[in-house]
Write a protein that holds these residues in place. Structure first.
Motif, short mmCIF file in Angstrom:
data_model
loop_
_atom_site.label_atom_id
_atom_site.label_comp_id
_atom_site.label_asym_id
_atom_site.label_seq_id
_atom_site.Cartn_x
_atom_site.Cartn_y
_atom_site.Cartn_z
N SER A 106 0.81 -1.26 -0.02
CA SER A 106 0.04 -0.13 -0.05
C SER A 106 0.88 1.19 0.07
CB SER A 106 -0.98 0.04 1.26
OG SER A 106 -0.35 0.29 2.50
N LEU A 107 1.98 1.15 0.69
CA LEU A 107 2.90 2.56 0.57
C LEU A 107 3.61 2.74 -0.70
CD1 LEU A 107 5.16 1.76 3.95
CD2 LEU A 107 2.73 2.74 3.92
N VAL A 108 3.86 1.36 -1.41
CA VAL A 108 4.55 1.42 -2.64
C VAL A 108 3.47 2.10 -3.71
CG1 VAL A 108 5.22 -0.08 -4.69
CG2 VAL A 108 6.06 -0.53 -2.14
N ARG A 109 2.20 1.49 -3.60
CA ARG A 109 1.21 2.23 -4.31
C ARG A 109 1.19 3.69 -4.24
NH1 ARG A 109 -1.88 -3.16 -3.29
NH2 ARG A 109 -0.61 -4.70 -4.39
N ALA A 110 0.97 4.05 -3.05
CA ALA A 110 0.80 5.54 -2.65
C ALA A 110 2.18 6.21 -3.19
CB ALA A 110 0.75 5.70 -1.21
N ALA A 111 3.26 5.75 -3.01
CA ALA A 111 4.39 6.24 -3.70
C ALA A 111 4.39 6.40 -4.97
CB ALA A 111 5.81 5.35 -3.25
N ARG A 112 4.03 5.11 -5.70
CA ARG A 112 3.66 5.12 -7.23
C ARG A 112 3.04 6.31 -7.75
NH1 ARG A 112 7.15 2.98 -10.17
NH2 ARG A 112 6.86 5.03 -10.79
N ALA A 113 1.67 6.40 -7.00
CA ALA A 113 0.83 7.46 -7.34
C ALA A 113 1.29 9.02 -7.13
CB ALA A 113 -0.49 7.29 -6.65
N ALA A 114 2.19 9.29 -6.10
CA ALA A 114 2.62 10.49 -5.83
C ALA A 114 3.85 11.02 -6.69
CB ALA A 114 2.54 10.73 -4.60
N SER A 115 4.55 10.12 -7.29
CA SER A 115 5.88 10.45 -7.98
C SER A 115 6.15 9.75 -9.06
CB SER A 115 7.04 9.85 -6.83
OG SER A 115 6.53 8.92 -5.83
N ASP A 116 7.26 10.09 -9.67
CA ASP A 116 7.57 9.41 -11.06
C ASP A 116 8.49 8.15 -10.96
OD1 ASP A 116 6.50 11.51 -12.28
OD2 ASP A 116 8.35 12.85 -11.64
N VAL A 117 9.27 8.13 -9.97
CA VAL A 117 10.18 7.03 -9.70
C VAL A 117 10.28 6.53 -8.24
CG1 VAL A 117 12.73 6.21 -9.66
CG2 VAL A 117 11.74 7.94 -11.51
N VAL A 118 10.01 5.30 -7.98
CA VAL A 118 10.08 4.68 -6.57
C VAL A 118 11.32 3.86 -6.35
CG1 VAL A 118 8.50 3.34 -5.04
CG2 VAL A 118 7.33 4.69 -6.90
N ALA A 119 11.74 4.06 -5.21
CA ALA A 119 12.93 3.11 -4.57
C ALA A 119 12.15 2.64 -3.33
CB ALA A 119 14.00 4.12 -4.37
N ALA A 120 12.44 1.38 -3.32
CA ALA A 120 12.23 0.69 -2.04
C ALA A 120 13.42 0.33 -1.40
CB ALA A 120 11.24 -0.49 -2.08
N SER A 121 13.48 0.30 -0.03
CA SER A 121 14.90 -0.23 0.65
C SER A 121 14.31 -1.44 1.57
CB SER A 121 15.43 0.80 1.36
OG SER A 121 14.34 1.38 2.62
#
Ligand code: AMP
Length: 278
Positions: A30-45
């Motif tokens: 759910s965090l990844v999807r929110a990040a995806r929706a709010a930005s161009d590039v997503v990094a997960a650590s």
């Protein structure tokens, strides 16, 4: 990681970071999807951070599923996975810490001394390495949210903190990597955390505002579940983590308990009472 980050940000793209310890579930996604929706590039650590585990905690047996985690992240379209080794993050001789005083000794910090010092140190390091525009955290870890927000404010870190709601199983249990430790019996017992919070929410809906009475009601649920050992049940201000006497202006109701050997946490946010708004 930093050169990749600088490259995408140099192209004018907005970069989001989702810090995790792996063993991913729908809460993380759910965090990844929110990040995806709010930005161009997503990094997960993915980093099981040893400094946030106490000497008698579950560092060695913490669930690890790196291959599966990477597949899940790829399916969500995550561009970068940052998975450093412990030696890279803590080279020999590392003695510098980031500590958010006072707040770090409250809630989980009281029962897990040193835990939040480990969290804030590793999160500060991740922010410096990844240099994200935004970083995404779960409300599941409510004390962590308050402490990271305070760190970002106090140290003027150039990152926006975004907090996402708790993702639950169908029966209400908050998703957690540690749920994997639970036996079938303990899995049922673990529902007492959610039940105690729902009881409080119900009482507040009925007009109760007194924190001590709400806490007493929460405790009652645990008295009936003798195999579960309550660590804390508190009603606090969600920013300062200080106890409040009355929930009229809103409050964080937070609980932690040991179900067998597994320590679980959960919480709800109460909004300001309607009568306060006019
Ligand atoms: P962890 O891997 O447990 O360190 O968690 C990484 C991030 O995912 C933290 O910001 C957590 O608050 C968040 N998270 C974990 N479980 C949940 C959940 N059930 N719902 C929402 N966020 C979660």
């Amino acid at each position: 990681m930093r050169s990749a980050s600088r490259r995408v940000r140099g192209e004018g793209k907005r970069l989001a970071l989702v810090p995790t310890m792996g063993a991913l579930h729908e809460g993380h996604l759910s965090l990844v999807r929110a990040a995806r929706a709010a930005s161009d590039v997503v990094a997960a650590s993915i980093f099981v951070n040893p400094t946030q585990f106490g000497p008698n905690e579950d560092l060695a047996k913490y669930p690890r599923s790196f291959g599966r985690d990477c597949e899940m992240l790829e399916r969500e379209g995550v561009e970068f996975v940052f998975a450093p080794s412990v030696e890279e993050m803590y080279p020999a001789g590392a003695v510098t810490w980031v500590t958010v005083e006072e707040l770090s000794g409250k809630l989980d910090g009281r029962s897990r001394p040193g835990h939040f010092r480990g969290v804030t140190t590793v999160v500060a390091k991740l922010f410096h390495i990844v240099e994200p525009d935004k970083a995404f955290f779960g409300q599941k870890d409510a004390a962590q949210v308050a402490i990271i927000r305070r760190m970002v404010r106090d140290l003027d870190l150039p990152v926006e903190i975004v907090v996402c709601p708790i993702v639950r199983e169908a029966d209400g249990l908050a998703m957690s990597s540690r749920n994997a430790y639970l036996s079938l019996e303990d899995r049922k017992r673990a529902l007492v955390l959610h039940r105690s919070l729902e009881r409080v929410r119900h009482l507040v809906d009925e007009g109760e505002r007194d924190a001590l009475r709400l806490i007493a009601a929460g405790h009652e649920e645990f008295v009936r579940e003798i195999a579960v050992r309550l660590d804390y049940f508190e009603v606090v201000d969600s920013d300062t983590l200080d106890r409040v006497a009355d929930v009229s202006r809103g409050a964080l109701v937070a609980v932690a308990a040991y179900v067998g050997a597994t320590r679980l946490i959960d919480n709800i946010l109460l909004g300001p009472a309607k009568s306060d708004n006019h």
